[in-house]
Design a protein around this motif. Sequence first.
Motif, PDB file in Angstrom:
ATOM      1  N   LEU A 187       0.771  -1.151   0.063  1.00  0.00           N
ATOM      2  CA  LEU A 187       0.024   0.057  -0.123  1.00  0.00           C
ATOM      3  C   LEU A 187       0.802   1.306   0.034  1.00  0.00           C
ATOM      4  CD1 LEU A 187      -2.725  -0.912   2.494  1.00  0.00           C
ATOM      5  CD2 LEU A 187      -2.971  -0.941  -0.102  1.00  0.00           C
ATOM      6  N   GLY A 188       2.185   1.138   0.381  1.00  0.00           N
ATOM      7  CA  GLY A 188       2.936   2.450   0.251  1.00  0.00           C
ATOM      8  C   GLY A 188       2.809   3.155   1.429  1.00  0.00           C
ATOM      9  N   ILE A 189       2.499   2.582   2.576  1.00  0.00           N
ATOM     10  CA  ILE A 189       2.306   3.218   3.814  1.00  0.00           C
ATOM     11  C   ILE A 189       3.553   3.263   4.827  1.00  0.00           C
ATOM     12  CG2 ILE A 189       0.887   3.647   5.923  1.00  0.00           C
ATOM     13  CD1 ILE A 189      -1.257   2.403   4.496  1.00  0.00           C
ATOM     14  N   PHE A 190       4.361   4.175   4.752  1.00  0.00           N
ATOM     15  CA  PHE A 190       5.577   4.147   5.702  1.00  0.00           C
ATOM     16  C   PHE A 190       5.456   5.596   6.545  1.00  0.00           C
ATOM     17  CE2 PHE A 190       6.385   2.404   1.459  1.00  0.00           C
ATOM     18  CZ  PHE A 190       7.274   1.093   1.905  1.00  0.00           C
ATOM     19  N   GLU A 191       6.471   5.232   7.578  1.00  0.00           N
ATOM     20  CA  GLU A 191       6.626   6.431   8.684  1.00  0.00           C
ATOM     21  C   GLU A 191       8.149   6.759   8.769  1.00  0.00           C
ATOM     22  OE1 GLU A 191       4.486   6.343  12.409  1.00  0.00           O
ATOM     23  OE2 GLU A 191       3.490   4.431  11.695  1.00  0.00           O
ATOM     24  N   SER A 192       8.373   7.938   9.288  1.00  0.00           N
ATOM     25  CA  SER A 192       9.947   8.226   9.531  1.00  0.00           C
ATOM     26  C   SER A 192      10.471   7.488  10.663  1.00  0.00           C
ATOM     27  CB  SER A 192       9.806   9.888   9.699  1.00  0.00           C
ATOM     28  OG  SER A 192      11.194  10.080  10.023  1.00  0.00           O
ATOM     29  N   PHE A 193      11.632   6.875  10.629  1.00  0.00           N
ATOM     30  CA  PHE A 193      12.116   5.970  11.634  1.00  0.00           C
ATOM     31  C   PHE A 193      12.589   7.062  12.511  1.00  0.00           C
ATOM     32  CE2 PHE A 193      15.998   4.832  13.586  1.00  0.00           C
ATOM     33  CZ  PHE A 193      15.855   3.650  14.283  1.00  0.00           C
ATOM     34  N   LYS A 194      13.111   8.445  12.390  1.00  0.00           N
ATOM     35  CA  LYS A 194      13.318   9.032  13.504  1.00  0.00           C
ATOM     36  C   LYS A 194      12.398   9.582  14.384  1.00  0.00           C
ATOM     37  CE  LYS A 194      16.650  13.166  14.075  1.00  0.00           C
ATOM     38  NZ  LYS A 194      17.523  14.222  13.281  1.00  0.00           N
ATOM     39  N   VAL A 195      11.271   9.987  13.488  1.00  0.00           N
ATOM     40  CA  VAL A 195      10.294  10.314  14.152  1.00  0.00           C
ATOM     41  C   VAL A 195       9.559   9.363  15.359  1.00  0.00           C
ATOM     42  CG1 VAL A 195       8.022  11.277  13.988  1.00  0.00           C
ATOM     43  CG2 VAL A 195       9.498  12.202  12.465  1.00  0.00           C
ATOM     44  N   LYS A 196       9.289   8.217  14.584  1.00  0.00           N
ATOM     45  CA  LYS A 196       8.829   6.962  15.416  1.00  0.00           C
ATOM     46  C   LYS A 196      10.025   6.718  16.925  1.00  0.00           C
ATOM     47  CE  LYS A 196       5.916   4.807  14.771  1.00  0.00           C
ATOM     48  NZ  LYS A 196       4.355   4.904  14.959  1.00  0.00           N
ATOM     49  N   GLN A 197      11.294   6.785  16.549  1.00  0.00           N
ATOM     50  CA  GLN A 197      11.973   6.554  17.569  1.00  0.00           C
ATOM     51  C   GLN A 197      11.718   7.747  18.740  1.00  0.00           C
ATOM     52  OE1 GLN A 197      16.223   7.311  16.695  1.00  0.00           O
ATOM     53  NE2 GLN A 197      16.712   5.305  17.953  1.00  0.00           N
ATOM     54  N   ALA A 198      11.843   8.976  18.380  1.00  0.00           N
ATOM     55  CA  ALA A 198      11.427  10.061  19.113  1.00  0.00           C
ATOM     56  C   ALA A 198      10.103   9.972  19.981  1.00  0.00           C
ATOM     57  CB  ALA A 198      11.508  11.360  18.473  1.00  0.00           C
ATOM     58  N   VAL A 199       9.144   9.732  19.345  1.00  0.00           N
ATOM     59  CA  VAL A 199       7.923   9.350  19.652  1.00  0.00           C
ATOM     60  C   VAL A 199       8.014   8.087  20.890  1.00  0.00           C
ATOM     61  CG1 VAL A 199       5.490   8.491  19.563  1.00  0.00           C
ATOM     62  CG2 VAL A 199       6.561  10.193  17.988  1.00  0.00           C
ATOM     63  N   LEU A 200       8.569   7.320  20.539  1.00  0.00           N
ATOM     64  CA  LEU A 200       8.775   6.011  21.590  1.00  0.00           C
ATOM     65  C   LEU A 200       9.760   6.387  22.606  1.00  0.00           C
ATOM     66  CD1 LEU A 200       8.105   3.079  22.119  1.00  0.00           C
ATOM     67  CD2 LEU A 200      10.327   2.425  20.974  1.00  0.00           C
ATOM     68  N   LEU A 201      10.816   6.804  22.497  1.00  0.00           N
ATOM     69  CA  LEU A 201      11.533   7.213  23.632  1.00  0.00           C
ATOM     70  C   LEU A 201      11.003   8.554  24.546  1.00  0.00           C
ATOM     71  CD1 LEU A 201      15.158   7.434  21.815  1.00  0.00           C
ATOM     72  CD2 LEU A 201      14.274   5.596  23.645  1.00  0.00           C
ATOM     73  N   SER A 202      10.364   9.252  24.014  1.00  0.00           N
ATOM     74  CA  SER A 202       9.809  10.499  24.788  1.00  0.00           C
ATOM     75  C   SER A 202       8.514   9.767  25.817  1.00  0.00           C
ATOM     76  CB  SER A 202       9.231  11.578  23.901  1.00  0.00           C
ATOM     77  OG  SER A 202      10.131  12.132  22.994  1.00  0.00           O
ATOM     78  N   ALA A 203       7.658   9.143  24.995  1.00  0.00           N
ATOM     79  CA  ALA A 203       6.750   8.244  25.728  1.00  0.00           C
ATOM     80  C   ALA A 203       7.327   7.520  27.150  1.00  0.00           C
ATOM     81  CB  ALA A 203       5.811   7.499  24.989  1.00  0.00           C
ATOM     82  N   THR A 204       8.449   6.674  26.781  1.00  0.00           N
ATOM     83  CA  THR A 204       8.681   6.032  27.651  1.00  0.00           C
ATOM     84  C   THR A 204       9.586   6.735  28.901  1.00  0.00           C
ATOM     85  OG1 THR A 204       9.433   4.270  25.902  1.00  0.00           O
ATOM     86  CG2 THR A 204      10.687   4.037  28.167  1.00  0.00           C
ATOM     87  N   GLU A 205      10.115   7.747  28.417  1.00  0.00           N
ATOM     88  CA  GLU A 205      10.953   8.750  29.467  1.00  0.00           C
ATOM     89  C   GLU A 205       9.795   9.366  30.341  1.00  0.00           C
ATOM     90  OE1 GLU A 205      13.303  11.362  27.368  1.00  0.00           O
ATOM     91  OE2 GLU A 205      14.575   9.869  26.800  1.00  0.00           O
ATOM     92  N   ALA A 206       8.824   9.957  29.825  1.00  0.00           N
ATOM     93  CA  ALA A 206       7.558  10.621  30.504  1.00  0.00           C
ATOM     94  C   ALA A 206       7.060   9.161  31.585  1.00  0.00           C
ATOM     95  CB  ALA A 206       6.505  10.869  29.597  1.00  0.00           C
ATOM     96  N   ALA A 207       6.809   8.189  31.122  1.00  0.00           N
ATOM     97  CA  ALA A 207       6.351   7.184  31.923  1.00  0.00           C
ATOM     98  C   ALA A 207       7.068   6.846  33.036  1.00  0.00           C
ATOM     99  CB  ALA A 207       5.974   5.874  31.248  1.00  0.00           C
TER     100      ALA A 207
END
Length: 289
Positions: free
Chosen positions: A248-268
């Motif tokens: 389907l050609g649905i992709f996401e930026s690796f850098k953005v996904k990494q930042a989201v995951l790390l930020s959420a983990t640090e907040a928790a």
Amino acid sequence: MDTDKIKIYGARVRVDSMAKVAEIETAEKDKMRKKVQKIIAHGINCFVNRQLIYNFPEELFADSGILAIEHADFDGIERLALVTGGEIASTFDNPESVKLGHCKLIEEIMIGEDKLIHFSGVEMGQACTIVLRGASFHVLDEAERSLHDALCVLSQTVQDSRVILGGGWPEMLMAKQVDELARRTPGKKSLAIDAFAHALRAIPTIIADNAGLDSADLVAQLRADHEEEDTKTGIDVITGAVGNMEKLGIFESFKVKQAVLLSATEAAEMILRVDEIISCAPRKREDRM
């Protein structure tokens, strides 16, 4: 073009006849004519000014076949100079030192009830202006926020071209591995690991809910599909079903996904570290009676 009048703003001239007034107006026109001739000497066919252009210089520009645009937006004219390859000139004494901008077409367009000047075919590659229109300020604010987020993701992708599949595929893949780690971990730590996996599966749930789909059914189907090896299944919000994200050609930026995951983990982690609440007793009021 109105800098000369600004310099003498508030000055009073006392004359004894209308002939003197005519002489002052003639001198003013001569000075304005000299300034216009300096601008014409640059060899331009469009003059964009940040301030007001009076009727007389506008007539002189029209007689010379030059389009005069007044009251240009300060931020917009800087971007215009950037995309047309020109520079903003503060003086007109040295035409040879001024770098002129170029574009193929300048036209006036109507968007709704507003008139806008459209520059197309700019010299410095592709450039565009995005116009947002909505029924209320709330809709416009949400559209602007979404557009800003998309442009930020695009800029990060240009800096780091690595991409991963989207549609909740990475979260389900990570949740599967975290679930396996929770089953192998003894004690209360397994509960925290299992909660982390549950939080990861919340992302595809939110994707389905935002699209108005049945999130419970889609996430359950997605979880079953991820039990297979090398699956690339994610949520396709267009069809309302799960599908192959690569096809389907649905992709996401690796850098953005990494930042989201790390930020959420640090907040928790920061929330879990605060295990007590310190409250200050209210200050007693002084009896001033």
